[in-house]
Design an enzyme around this catalytic site. Structure first.
Site, PDB file in Angstrom:
ATOM      1  N   GLU A 187      -5.496  -8.634   0.639  1.00 34.01           N
ATOM      2  CA  GLU A 187      -6.122  -8.307   1.919  1.00 34.01           C
ATOM      3  C   GLU A 187      -7.596  -8.013   1.701  1.00 34.01           C
ATOM      4  O   GLU A 187      -7.966  -7.292   0.783  1.00 34.01           O
ATOM      5  CB  GLU A 187      -5.492  -7.061   2.574  1.00 34.01           C
ATOM      6  CG  GLU A 187      -4.118  -7.246   3.151  1.00 34.01           C
ATOM      7  CD  GLU A 187      -3.613  -5.985   3.866  1.00 34.01           C
ATOM      8  OE1 GLU A 187      -4.449  -5.155   4.289  1.00 34.01           O
ATOM      9  OE2 GLU A 187      -2.385  -5.818   3.956  1.00 34.01           O
ATOM     10  N   GLU A 216       0.797  -1.226   0.000  1.00 30.90           N
ATOM     11  CA  GLU A 216       0.000   0.000   0.000  1.00 30.90           C
ATOM     12  C   GLU A 216       0.836   1.286   0.000  1.00 30.90           C
ATOM     13  O   GLU A 216       0.820   2.064   0.955  1.00 30.90           O
ATOM     14  CB  GLU A 216      -0.951  -0.001   1.199  1.00 30.90           C
ATOM     15  CG  GLU A 216      -1.926  -1.153   1.191  1.00 30.90           C
ATOM     16  CD  GLU A 216      -2.877  -1.172   2.359  1.00 30.90           C
ATOM     17  OE1 GLU A 216      -3.857  -1.923   2.304  1.00 30.90           O
ATOM     18  OE2 GLU A 216      -2.640  -0.424   3.346  1.00 30.90           O
TER      19      GLU A 216
END
Length: 473
Positions: free
Chosen positions: A381, A193
């Site tokens: 995720e 991320e």
């Protein structure tokens, strides 16, 4: 926060306030995804390992940041976390008992290189060797993330992600990891991320290292994007038979109203959240047409950088939790857009105040499948935090079971329609340190009593085990 009353699957579906008829949902079974679909769980080093000074580990930016007063709720730190560093063997046995065959975890840069560069900490190498070896002995495939937010503090002192030298520092770190573990690890992710750790850490200042403003954010973005590609090249060169990817935090973005200002604002937010780091890797450059305020990044670019930003990843990791609804906001600097919170829209939300919107992951899978050069997608995720309670030795987290079922239905729907998604990892295996929220939010399939380190498999963990075993649910 004040949590809404418990909501079942029916309530979760009521997130679209339009009168559109919901499409027919596929029947959710493991078999429906096919034999080659990868199933697993995900974690991150700083969030679970603890042992923050054990066996030669150096401080990371999160060790430093969390120790500062007022930075993390309740003054929590990751100093002990889930004590996974000492308890990994039992945790892997539990993982095995739950039928989980793929384990995503990150390496602590400062555990391997306490100063970020230079002298190698052999005790750190030995620890990860033990972890990897036991995974393989138990039939659990390790998926390693090189960088999950815990930059060595020694490198932050030198400028961290704002210093272009980090391309060399990161390259040396990636080389060490590939040479140390690549003989056994064949699934790698370069970054976790990047938009989150640059935006929250170098623009908003709410995450480590706590810097604020464009003067830090712009160079951090460019150097991170360079490292993203450089890490991929190094891993592929040194572990040629590996599958190499990188991961992005993605949110389906919609305008609040079908008005031109809101639509344009939503496009800017989408470019910032979902395209800023992906498109340079694909050879498309930064999305500067939508993000005109990012044009100042050009002064940090050197001849040849356009090519250095590119790397042909084997897979792209999508990490999705919610959607964002956007309205035009003239007074908001640069982006001229505001996110409208789930609470204000009267829709279901989690303990993180994130909207429960299963259709969002469906839209994202189609969005990213639309890039012709993305080979495949892995959901690295997906999960939810709810206020779980341990009662009589059990955690009945039906809300999380409903969440997982509804999101997986949308993954299956997208896959059946041709989206090139080939794996799904639940966040997270264990309850853990949730960054600035401390230990309050619980995302795990396994409950952790932080005072005793007792593990208790939740209802969602039992559901996931049975789902992976192919039981009719």
């Amino acid at each position: 926060m004040q949590q809404k009353p418990s909501m079942g699957a029916a309530a979760f579906c009521m997130t679209d306030t339009t009168n559109k008829q919901a499409p027919q949902q596929p029947v959710l079974t493991r078999a429906a995804f096919g034999d080659d679909f990868q199933w697993g769980v995900a974690t991150a080093a700083y969030q679970i390992e603890g042992a923050h000074t054990a066996e030669g580990k150096g401080p990371s930016i999160w060790d430093t940041f969390a120790s500062r007063k007022g930075k993390v709720k309740h003054s929590h730190t990751g100093n002990q976390a889930c004590d996974f560093f000492h308890r990994y063997s039992d945790d892997l046995l539990l993982m095995k008992a739950m039928g989980i065959q793929n384990f995503r975890f990150s390496l602590s840069w400062s555990r391997l290189l306490p100063d970020g560069t230079g002298k190698i900490n052999q005790a750190g190498i030995a620890y990860y060797n033990r972890l990897i070896d036991q995974c393989l002995e138990l039939g659990i495939t390790p998926w390693i993330t090189l960088y999950h937010w815990d930059l060595p503090q020694a490198l932050e002192i030198k400028g961290g992600w704002t210093n272009r030298d980090i391309v060399g520092w990161f390259g040396a770190y990636a080389t060490l990891c590939a040479n140390s573990f690549g003989d056994r690890v064949k699934h790698w992710m370069v970054l976790n991320e990047p938009m989150v750790f640059t935006g929250a850490g170098y623009f908003l200042g709410v995450h480590a290292p706590g810097r604020r403003g464009f003067g830090s954010f712009i160079p951090a973005v460019h150097h991170t994007a360079l490292c993203q590609a450089e890490g991929g090249r190094i891993l592929k060169q040194l572990v040629p038979d590996a599958q190499v990817g990188t991961t992005f935090s993605c949110s389906h973005v919609e305008p609040l109203r079908e008005q031109e200002n809101d639509i344009r604002a939503a496009k800017r937010v989408d470019a910032l959240l979902n395209r800023l780091f992906l498109e340079p890797a694909l050879g498309l450059g930064y999305p500067l047409e939508e993000l005109k305020f990012m044009r100042r990044i050009e002064k940090h670019m050197k001849p040849g950088d356009e090519e250095l930003l590119r790397f042909d990843f084997d897979f792209i990791g999508i990490q999705n939790y919610t959607r964002e609804v956007v309205r035009y906001a003239f007074w908001t600097p640069f982006i001229q857009a505001n996110l409208v919170p789930a609470k204000k829209r009267n829709v279901p939300y989690t303990h993180m105040n994130w909207e429960v919107y299963p259709e969002g992951i469906y839209h994202l899978l189609h969005k990213y499948s639309g890039y012709s050069t993305i080979r495949k997608l892995i959901i690295t995720e997906n999960g939810a935090a709810f206020p779980d309670e341990l009662r009589d030795g059990q955690v009945n987290d039906q809300q999380r079971v409903d969440f997982l079922q509804l999101y997986l239905q949308q993954v299956l729907r997208a896959r059946q329609e041709g989206a090139n998604v080939e794996g799904y990892f639940v966040w997270s295996f264990l309850d853990n340190f949730e960054w600035t929220e401390g230990y309050e939010p619980r995302f795990g399939l396994v409950h952790v009593d932080y005072s005793t380190q007792q593990r208790t498999v939740k209802s969602s963990g039992h559901w996931y085990r049975d789902f992976l075993r192919g039981h009719n649910l």
